[in-house]
Design an enzyme around this catalytic site. Structure first.
Site: not given
Ligand code: F6P
Length: 344
Positions: A6, A99, A123, A158, A165, A268, A276
Protein backbone atom coordinates in the site's frame (compact mmCIF):
# COMPACT_ATOMS: atom_id res chain seq x y z
CA UNK A 1 14.78 1.24 -5.56
CA UNK A 2 11.19 0.14 -5.53
CA UNK A 3 8.11 0.88 -3.44
CA UNK A 4 5.75 -2.03 -2.75
CA UNK A 5 2.47 -2.70 -0.96
CA UNK A 6 0.00 0.00 0.00
CA UNK A 7 1.24 3.51 -0.69
CA UNK A 8 2.11 5.66 2.28
CA UNK A 9 2.90 9.34 2.86
CA UNK A 10 6.68 9.73 2.93
CA UNK A 11 7.63 7.27 0.18
CA UNK A 12 8.77 10.10 -2.07
CA UNK A 13 10.81 11.59 0.75
CA UNK A 14 12.72 8.29 1.05
CA UNK A 15 13.34 8.21 -2.70
CA UNK A 16 14.54 11.81 -2.76
CA UNK A 17 16.86 11.26 0.22
CA UNK A 18 18.46 8.14 -1.22
CA UNK A 19 18.90 9.80 -4.61
CA UNK A 20 20.36 13.02 -3.23
CA UNK A 21 22.80 11.29 -0.90
CA UNK A 22 23.62 8.56 -3.43
CA UNK A 23 24.39 10.90 -6.28
CA UNK A 24 26.52 13.05 -3.98
CA UNK A 25 28.58 9.92 -3.29
CA UNK A 26 28.95 9.04 -6.97
CA UNK A 27 26.27 6.34 -7.28
CA UNK A 28 23.50 6.20 -9.86
CA UNK A 29 19.99 5.07 -9.02
CA UNK A 30 17.14 3.51 -10.91
CA UNK A 31 13.56 3.13 -9.71
CA UNK A 32 11.48 0.09 -10.65
CA UNK A 33 7.82 0.88 -11.32
CA UNK A 34 4.94 -0.67 -9.36
CA UNK A 35 6.88 -2.60 -6.75
CA UNK A 36 8.13 -6.07 -7.62
CA UNK A 37 6.02 -5.95 -10.81
CA UNK A 38 8.49 -3.48 -12.32
CA UNK A 39 11.46 -5.66 -11.42
CA UNK A 40 9.85 -8.67 -13.10
CA UNK A 41 8.79 -6.69 -16.18
CA UNK A 42 11.92 -4.52 -16.37
CA UNK A 43 9.91 -1.33 -16.11
CA UNK A 44 12.06 1.35 -14.57
CA UNK A 45 13.01 5.00 -14.66
CA UNK A 46 16.25 6.76 -13.89
CA UNK A 47 16.23 8.46 -10.53
CA UNK A 48 18.15 11.68 -10.96
CA UNK A 49 18.26 15.06 -9.27
CA UNK A 50 15.91 16.34 -12.00
CA UNK A 51 13.41 13.48 -11.82
CA UNK A 52 13.13 13.80 -8.04
CA UNK A 53 12.81 17.57 -7.77
CA UNK A 54 9.89 18.78 -5.66
CA UNK A 55 8.75 15.37 -4.45
CA UNK A 56 9.53 15.76 -0.72
CA UNK A 57 6.01 16.91 0.30
CA UNK A 58 4.14 14.78 -2.24
CA UNK A 59 1.99 11.87 -1.06
CA UNK A 60 1.89 8.53 -2.89
CA UNK A 61 4.96 7.34 -4.76
CA UNK A 62 6.41 8.61 -8.03
CA UNK A 63 7.39 5.00 -8.78
CA UNK A 64 3.90 3.58 -8.37
CA UNK A 65 3.27 0.50 -6.26
CA UNK A 66 1.53 -2.89 -6.30
CA UNK A 67 1.09 -5.96 -4.17
CA UNK A 68 2.86 -8.17 -6.73
CA UNK A 69 4.56 -11.22 -5.21
CA UNK A 70 7.43 -12.60 -7.33
CA UNK A 71 7.00 -15.96 -5.56
CA UNK A 72 3.23 -16.25 -6.17
CA UNK A 73 1.99 -19.64 -7.43
CA UNK A 74 5.35 -21.26 -6.74
CA UNK A 75 7.26 -19.02 -9.20
CA UNK A 76 11.05 -18.87 -8.97
CA UNK A 77 11.08 -15.18 -8.05
CA UNK A 78 14.75 -15.21 -7.15
CA UNK A 79 15.88 -16.30 -10.61
CA UNK A 80 13.71 -13.70 -12.32
CA UNK A 81 14.86 -10.86 -10.07
CA UNK A 82 18.50 -11.90 -10.32
CA UNK A 83 18.30 -12.02 -14.12
CA UNK A 84 16.77 -8.58 -14.32
CA UNK A 85 19.33 -7.01 -11.99
CA UNK A 86 22.16 -8.55 -13.99
CA UNK A 87 20.70 -7.28 -17.25
CA UNK A 88 20.55 -3.74 -15.89
CA UNK A 89 23.85 -3.93 -14.02
CA UNK A 90 22.16 -3.17 -10.70
CA UNK A 91 24.49 -3.80 -7.72
CA UNK A 92 21.91 -3.68 -4.93
CA UNK A 93 18.19 -3.25 -4.30
CA UNK A 94 16.49 -0.91 -1.84
CA UNK A 95 12.89 -2.11 -1.47
CA UNK A 96 10.68 0.25 0.53
CA UNK A 97 7.71 -1.59 1.96
CA UNK A 98 5.90 -3.42 4.71
CA UNK A 99 6.02 -7.03 5.80
CA UNK A 100 5.17 -8.43 2.35
CA UNK A 101 7.60 -6.37 0.27
CA UNK A 102 10.33 -6.84 2.86
CA UNK A 103 9.46 -10.54 3.14
CA UNK A 104 10.39 -10.84 -0.53
CA UNK A 105 13.55 -8.83 0.21
CA UNK A 106 14.48 -11.31 2.94
CA UNK A 107 14.02 -14.30 0.61
CA UNK A 108 16.21 -12.58 -1.97
CA UNK A 109 18.85 -11.81 0.64
CA UNK A 110 18.86 -15.43 1.79
CA UNK A 111 19.48 -16.41 -1.84
CA UNK A 112 22.45 -14.04 -2.02
CA UNK A 113 20.84 -11.00 -3.70
CA UNK A 114 22.18 -7.75 -2.14
CA UNK A 115 19.27 -5.87 -0.50
CA UNK A 116 18.71 -3.23 2.16
CA UNK A 117 15.11 -2.68 3.24
CA UNK A 118 13.28 0.46 4.32
CA UNK A 119 10.20 -0.05 6.55
CA UNK A 120 6.99 1.63 5.46
CA UNK A 121 3.40 1.35 6.60
CA UNK A 122 0.73 3.61 7.98
CA UNK A 123 -0.21 0.66 10.25
CA UNK A 124 3.03 0.96 12.32
CA UNK A 125 2.96 -2.82 12.77
CA UNK A 126 6.46 -3.72 11.55
CA UNK A 127 8.86 -5.27 14.03
CA UNK A 128 12.42 -4.01 14.45
CA UNK A 129 11.55 -0.32 14.33
CA UNK A 130 9.83 1.83 16.94
CA UNK A 131 7.93 3.76 14.26
CA UNK A 132 7.29 3.53 10.52
CA UNK A 133 6.89 6.68 8.44
CA UNK A 134 3.34 7.36 7.26
CA UNK A 135 1.90 6.42 10.63
CA UNK A 136 1.93 9.94 12.09
CA UNK A 137 0.26 11.31 8.97
CA UNK A 138 -2.52 8.70 9.19
CA UNK A 139 -3.00 9.45 12.90
CA UNK A 140 -3.28 13.18 12.16
CA UNK A 141 -5.83 12.59 9.40
CA UNK A 142 -7.96 10.42 11.71
CA UNK A 143 -7.63 12.91 14.58
CA UNK A 144 -8.79 15.74 12.33
CA UNK A 145 -11.76 13.61 11.25
CA UNK A 146 -12.68 12.82 14.87
CA UNK A 147 -12.57 16.54 15.72
CA UNK A 148 -14.99 17.22 12.89
CA UNK A 149 -17.25 14.34 13.85
CA UNK A 150 -17.39 15.67 17.42
CA UNK A 151 -19.17 18.85 16.41
CA UNK A 152 -21.77 17.12 14.27
CA UNK A 153 -22.23 14.37 16.91
CA UNK A 154 -22.87 16.99 19.57
CA UNK A 155 -25.31 18.93 17.40
CA UNK A 156 -27.45 15.83 16.73
CA UNK A 157 -26.95 13.90 19.99
CA UNK A 158 -25.58 10.99 18.01
CA UNK A 159 -23.10 8.20 18.47
CA UNK A 160 -20.46 8.41 15.75
CA UNK A 161 -18.59 5.22 14.90
CA UNK A 162 -15.30 5.88 13.07
CA UNK A 163 -13.69 2.91 11.31
CA UNK A 164 -9.96 3.27 10.71
CA UNK A 165 -7.23 1.24 9.02
CA UNK A 166 -4.37 -0.61 10.69
CA UNK A 167 -4.86 -4.18 9.52
CA UNK A 168 -4.35 -6.49 12.55
CA UNK A 169 -2.87 -3.82 14.82
CA UNK A 170 -4.63 -1.10 16.77
CA UNK A 171 -1.94 1.60 16.57
CA UNK A 172 -3.82 4.08 14.40
CA UNK A 173 -7.08 3.56 16.31
CA UNK A 174 -5.47 4.00 19.72
CA UNK A 175 -3.24 6.98 18.92
CA UNK A 176 -5.97 8.86 17.06
CA UNK A 177 -8.57 7.80 19.63
CA UNK A 178 -6.50 9.24 22.48
CA UNK A 179 -5.73 12.40 20.50
CA UNK A 180 -9.36 12.86 19.48
CA UNK A 181 -10.85 12.08 22.90
CA UNK A 182 -12.75 8.95 21.83
CA UNK A 183 -15.24 7.46 24.28
CA UNK A 184 -14.39 3.89 23.24
CA UNK A 185 -11.61 2.43 21.11
CA UNK A 186 -11.85 -1.09 19.70
CA UNK A 187 -8.68 -2.79 18.49
CA UNK A 188 -7.80 -6.16 16.94
CA UNK A 189 -5.60 -7.10 19.89
CA UNK A 190 -8.65 -7.14 22.23
CA UNK A 191 -11.84 -8.75 20.93
CA UNK A 192 -14.67 -6.52 22.16
CA UNK A 193 -17.99 -7.11 23.86
CA UNK A 194 -20.50 -4.77 22.26
CA UNK A 195 -22.56 -4.72 25.49
CA UNK A 196 -19.57 -3.21 27.29
CA UNK A 197 -19.30 -0.54 24.59
CA UNK A 198 -23.01 0.20 25.01
CA UNK A 199 -22.55 0.38 28.79
CA UNK A 200 -19.91 3.12 28.29
CA UNK A 201 -22.30 5.06 26.07
CA UNK A 202 -25.26 4.70 28.47
CA UNK A 203 -23.07 5.91 31.35
CA UNK A 204 -22.19 9.01 29.35
CA UNK A 205 -25.87 9.65 28.65
CA UNK A 206 -26.67 9.34 32.33
CA UNK A 207 -24.08 12.06 32.99
CA UNK A 208 -25.78 14.28 30.41
CA UNK A 209 -23.26 13.66 27.63
CA UNK A 210 -25.69 12.85 24.85
CA UNK A 211 -23.16 12.21 22.07
CA UNK A 212 -20.21 9.83 21.78
CA UNK A 213 -17.33 8.87 19.53
CA UNK A 214 -16.41 5.21 19.07
CA UNK A 215 -13.20 4.46 17.13
CA UNK A 216 -12.98 0.95 15.70
CA UNK A 217 -9.98 -0.52 13.92
CA UNK A 218 -10.85 -2.37 10.71
CA UNK A 219 -9.34 -5.56 12.16
CA UNK A 220 -11.28 -5.44 15.45
CA UNK A 221 -13.53 -8.44 16.09
CA UNK A 222 -16.37 -9.09 18.51
CA UNK A 223 -15.70 -11.48 21.36
CA UNK A 224 -17.08 -14.87 20.39
CA UNK A 225 -20.79 -15.20 20.91
CA UNK A 226 -21.39 -11.50 21.64
CA UNK A 227 -22.87 -10.55 18.26
CA UNK A 228 -25.21 -12.76 16.29
CA UNK A 229 -24.75 -12.28 12.56
CA UNK A 230 -28.20 -13.71 11.74
CA UNK A 231 -29.94 -11.29 9.45
CA UNK A 232 -27.61 -8.46 10.49
CA UNK A 233 -24.97 -6.61 8.46
CA UNK A 234 -21.70 -8.51 8.54
CA UNK A 235 -18.14 -7.29 8.11
CA UNK A 236 -17.01 -7.48 4.49
CA UNK A 237 -14.18 -9.90 3.85
CA UNK A 238 -13.07 -10.01 0.24
CA UNK A 239 -10.71 -12.30 -1.64
CA UNK A 240 -7.09 -12.47 -0.48
CA UNK A 241 -4.27 -10.60 -2.24
CA UNK A 242 -1.09 -12.17 -3.70
CA UNK A 243 0.37 -12.41 -0.20
CA UNK A 244 -2.73 -14.10 1.23
CA UNK A 245 -4.16 -11.11 3.13
CA UNK A 246 -7.92 -10.74 3.21
CA UNK A 247 -9.26 -7.23 2.60
CA UNK A 248 -10.63 -5.86 5.87
CA UNK A 249 -13.42 -3.40 6.44
CA UNK A 250 -17.05 -3.15 7.44
CA UNK A 251 -16.93 -3.80 11.19
CA UNK A 252 -18.03 -0.16 11.68
CA UNK A 253 -21.30 -0.91 9.88
CA UNK A 254 -21.93 -3.87 12.19
CA UNK A 255 -21.29 -1.65 15.21
CA UNK A 256 -23.53 1.15 13.95
CA UNK A 257 -26.38 -1.31 13.73
CA UNK A 258 -25.68 -3.03 17.06
CA UNK A 259 -25.23 0.16 19.09
CA UNK A 260 -28.41 1.75 17.77
CA UNK A 261 -30.44 -1.46 18.25
CA UNK A 262 -29.17 -2.03 21.81
CA UNK A 263 -29.15 1.55 23.17
CA UNK A 264 -31.76 3.31 21.08
CA UNK A 265 -29.21 6.11 20.51
CA UNK A 266 -29.10 7.39 16.95
CA UNK A 267 -25.82 6.13 15.46
CA UNK A 268 -23.86 6.83 12.26
CA UNK A 269 -20.74 5.23 10.87
CA UNK A 270 -17.89 6.90 8.98
CA UNK A 271 -15.38 4.64 7.25
CA UNK A 272 -12.29 6.75 6.63
CA UNK A 273 -10.65 4.26 4.26
CA UNK A 274 -7.90 5.34 1.91
CA UNK A 275 -8.16 8.99 2.82
CA UNK A 276 -5.83 7.93 5.69
CA UNK A 277 -3.08 7.12 3.19
CA UNK A 278 -3.54 10.07 0.85
CA UNK A 279 -1.98 13.49 0.63
CA UNK A 280 1.09 15.17 1.96
CA UNK A 281 3.12 13.64 4.83
CA UNK A 282 3.31 15.53 8.13
CA UNK A 283 6.72 16.95 9.06
CA UNK A 284 7.57 14.02 11.38
CA UNK A 285 7.14 11.51 8.54
CA UNK A 286 9.17 13.63 6.10
CA UNK A 287 12.06 13.73 8.57
CA UNK A 288 11.90 10.01 9.40
CA UNK A 289 11.61 9.05 5.73
CA UNK A 290 14.57 11.29 4.87
CA UNK A 291 16.69 9.72 7.61
CA UNK A 292 15.70 6.23 6.41
CA UNK A 293 16.57 7.05 2.79
CA UNK A 294 20.01 8.36 3.68
CA UNK A 295 20.69 5.42 6.03
CA UNK A 296 19.65 2.85 3.42
CA UNK A 297 22.00 4.35 0.86
CA UNK A 298 24.84 4.31 3.39
CA UNK A 299 24.20 0.65 4.25
CA UNK A 300 24.26 -0.27 0.55
CA UNK A 301 27.44 1.71 -0.06
CA UNK A 302 29.10 -0.05 2.88
CA UNK A 303 27.92 -3.48 1.67
CA UNK A 304 25.83 -4.16 4.80
CA UNK A 305 23.16 -6.25 3.07
CA UNK A 306 20.21 -8.12 4.56
CA UNK A 307 19.54 -5.18 6.86
CA UNK A 308 16.50 -2.99 7.40
CA UNK A 309 17.00 0.59 8.52
CA UNK A 310 15.02 1.34 11.66
CA UNK A 311 14.30 3.90 14.36
CA UNK A 312 15.21 2.87 17.92
CA UNK A 313 14.60 5.63 20.40
CA UNK A 314 15.90 8.66 18.55
CA UNK A 315 18.65 6.83 16.64
CA UNK A 316 18.60 5.36 13.13
CA UNK A 317 20.04 1.85 13.24
CA UNK A 318 20.25 -1.23 11.02
CA UNK A 319 18.53 -4.45 12.09
CA UNK A 320 18.61 -7.81 10.29
CA UNK A 321 15.57 -8.17 8.00
CA UNK A 322 14.94 -11.60 9.54
CA UNK A 323 14.68 -10.07 13.01
CA UNK A 324 12.38 -7.27 11.86
CA UNK A 325 10.03 -9.70 10.14
CA UNK A 326 9.96 -12.37 12.84
CA UNK A 327 6.69 -11.07 14.31
CA UNK A 328 4.37 -8.11 13.73
CA UNK A 329 4.56 -5.29 16.27
CA UNK A 330 1.20 -5.28 18.01
CA UNK A 331 -0.26 -2.53 20.15
CA UNK A 332 1.49 -1.70 23.42
CA UNK A 333 -0.94 -2.91 26.14
CA UNK A 334 0.12 -0.03 28.41
CA UNK A 335 -0.94 2.49 25.80
CA UNK A 336 -4.33 0.84 25.52
CA UNK A 337 -4.74 0.93 29.31
CA UNK A 338 -4.09 4.67 29.20
CA UNK A 339 -6.67 5.10 26.45
CA UNK A 340 -9.17 3.07 28.51
CA UNK A 341 -9.03 5.58 31.38
CA UNK A 342 -11.04 7.93 29.18
CA UNK A 343 -13.73 5.50 27.97
CA UNK A 344 -17.36 6.14 28.86
O1 F6P B 1 -1.28 -1.77 5.15
C1 F6P B 1 -1.82 -0.53 4.85
C2 F6P B 1 -3.30 -0.64 4.61
O2 F6P B 1 -3.79 0.66 4.36
C3 F6P B 1 -4.08 -1.32 5.72
O3 F6P B 1 -4.33 -0.47 6.81
C4 F6P B 1 -5.33 -1.75 4.97
O4 F6P B 1 -5.95 -2.87 5.57
C5 F6P B 1 -4.79 -2.10 3.61
O5 F6P B 1 -3.55 -1.43 3.47
C6 F6P B 1 -5.71 -1.72 2.49
O6 F6P B 1 -5.16 -2.21 1.31
P1 F6P B 1 -5.65 -1.78 -0.14
O7 F6P B 1 -5.06 -0.43 -0.45
O8 F6P B 1 -5.09 -2.84 -1.02
O9 F6P B 1 -7.14 -1.73 -0.11
Amino acid sequence: MLTGGGDCPGLNAVIRAAVRSGIADGHSLVGFRYGWAGVLADEALDLTLESTIGILPRGGTILGTSRTNPYADGADGTAKVRAMLARRGVDALIPVGGEDTLGVALRLHEAGVPVVGVPKTIDNDLGGTDVTFGFQTAVQIVTDAIDRLHTTAESHNRVMVVEVMGRHAGWIATHAGIAGGADAILVPERPFDVEQVCAHLRRRHERGRLFSIVVVAEGATPREGTISADGEPVARVAAADAFGHARLGGIGVVLEHEIEARTGFETRVTILGHVQRGGTPVAYDRVLATRFGVAALRAVAAGRFGAMVALRGSAIVEVPLAEALAAPKLLDPGLYETAGLFFG
